[in-house]
Design an enzyme around this catalytic site. Structure first.
Site, PDB file in Angstrom:
ATOM      1  N   LYS A   1      36.412  42.089  44.139  1.00 63.02           N
ATOM      2  CA  LYS A   1      36.138  43.217  43.243  1.00 63.02           C
ATOM      3  C   LYS A   1      35.060  44.129  43.807  1.00 63.02           C
ATOM      4  CE  LYS A   1      37.647  41.523  38.730  1.00 63.02           C
ATOM      5  NZ  LYS A   1      37.250  41.320  37.337  1.00 63.02           N
TER       6      LYS A   1
ATOM      7  N   LYS B   1      50.711  37.246  41.114  1.00 61.54           N
ATOM      8  CA  LYS B   1      50.647  37.144  39.657  1.00 61.54           C
ATOM      9  C   LYS B   1      50.738  38.515  38.970  1.00 61.54           C
ATOM     10  CE  LYS B   1      47.215  35.453  36.362  1.00 61.54           C
ATOM     11  NZ  LYS B   1      45.927  34.757  36.216  1.00 61.54           N
TER      12      LYS B   1
ATOM     13  N   LYS C   1      47.271  42.634  34.411  1.00 64.98           N
ATOM     14  CA  LYS C   1      47.127  43.865  33.630  1.00 64.98           C
ATOM     15  C   LYS C   1      46.291  44.899  34.354  1.00 64.98           C
ATOM     16  CE  LYS C   1      43.708  42.017  30.211  1.00 64.98           C
ATOM     17  NZ  LYS C   1      43.290  40.907  31.014  1.00 64.98           N
TER      18      LYS C   1
END
Ligand code: TRP
Length: 331
Positions: free
Chosen positions: A115, A197, A200
């Site tokens: 991130k 995966k 969202k």
């Protein structure tokens, strides 16, 4: 807390539109845990602001996630469902635990490495401290089990390490949590990239992700366009990630075994197979969307659920926080 059930705690960030993966992998099955555990579900808005959020969107996503939990049938009387920022004990314990965690161990978190790379020059400190806040979430409730995906394993191990470290200094303050691998629940992959995966926060490719609040026609179309392979056989195999993923989706909804599903679709072409999968998905989501709309338009009801959840969570969390404050020497 009533009886002597173990505590199960999980959190989800309201940082985007919830997906079919969130539903099938997590909250569809949560009611089945309520007899065995005291279940606490946290909508982790404090975590969400570790990357910049638009305030009106954060509010919207937070309410929507809560309404979706309820629409999917999660019972807010039998479970504790609350919004993290409503319980100030999270921020307080997170600060304290910051003083019992090390730069070195936080630097090793792979999610931080991923991130922070997307943040350019100015990496928020909160992104670095994020796993400490997560440890505080878990430890405040004397949690025994945490149902999370593989991507959260490292964070859970850190929570354990911090708890053990703290207990070694001050005695038995925290329950040491364990990772819980749910008996039911499927890991759903992206429709366009079925080796990764469904997430969202993966907003780059709309067709990769089924959002629970997507128009039903859009959902059917996304499934029809999903990436498969060219041998036209419906077999559950790692060599066929697209077909395997669609079978997982089908089975998670119908509760069939993959062997049974393979039999059901014996002789089907991919077109007809996708048609069948999209039908079960659409019929699963339709009533949830209807209920969702009713719940979301009932402001008073939703406000009550929020208040009630906050009150229940606050009570439990503060028992632990008081103990911690005393142990470290606060007056
Ligand atoms: N960090 C988790 C995620 O991104 C969400 C989360 C926040 C969580 N607090 C938690 C998960 C506590 C389990 C326990 O998925």
């Amino acid at each position: 807390m009533l009886e002597n059930k173990k505590v199960l705690f999980s959190g989800m960030q309201p940082s985007g539109r919830p997906t079919l993966g969130n539903y099938l992998g997590a909250f569809k099955n949560w009611n089945s845990l309520q007899e065995e555990y005291d279940c606490i579900y946290c909508i982790a808005d404090l975590h969400a602001i570790t990357v910049r959020q638009d305030p009106s969107m954060l509010r919207k996503y937070t309410k929507e996630l809560l309404a979706l939990y309820l629409a999917a049938g999660l019972d807010n009387e039998k479970n504790t469902i609350y919004i993290q920022s409503n319980v100030s004990a999270h921020a307080e314990l997170a600060w304290i635990l910051n003083c019992y965690s090390y730069m070195g161990e936080l630097s090793r978190m792979t999610q931080f490495k991923d991130k922070s790379q997307k943040q350019g020059q100015n990496i928020p400190t909160g992104l670095f401290n994020y796993p400490v806040l997560q440890a505080a979430d878990i430890l405040l409730y004397q949690t025994s089990v945490v149902p999370v995906g593989e991507d959260q394993r490292q964070h859970l191990e850190l929570a354990r390490d911090i708890a053990i470290r703290f207990n070694n200094i001050y005695g038995d303050v925290f329950t040491i949590p364990e990772m819980y691998i749910p008996k039911v629940g499927a890991k759903i992959m992206g429709l366009q990239n079925p080796t990764k995966k469904m997430s969202k926060s993966d907003a780059d490719n709309e067709n990769n992700v089924i959002y629970l609040l997507d128009d039903l026609k859009v959902i059917a179309n996304k499934i029809k366009r999903s990436v498969t392979d060219s041998d036209n056989q419906i077999i559950y195999s790692d060599d066929k990630p697209g077909i395997k993923n669609l079978l997982n989706i089908y089975c998670a909804i119908t509760n069939k075994s993959t062997e049974q599903a393979e039999k059901d679709f014996n002789g089907f072409g991919y077109g007809a197979f996708k048609e069948a999968v999209s039908e079960v998905v659409v019929e699963e989501i339709r009533p949830i969307q209807e209920k969702f709309n009713t719940i979301l338009s009932d402001k008073a009801f939703l406000e009550n659920v929020i208040k009630d959840g906050a009150k229940k969570a606050d009570y439990i969390a503060n028992k632990t926080l008081r103990k911690v404050k005393k142990k470290v020497g606060f007056i």
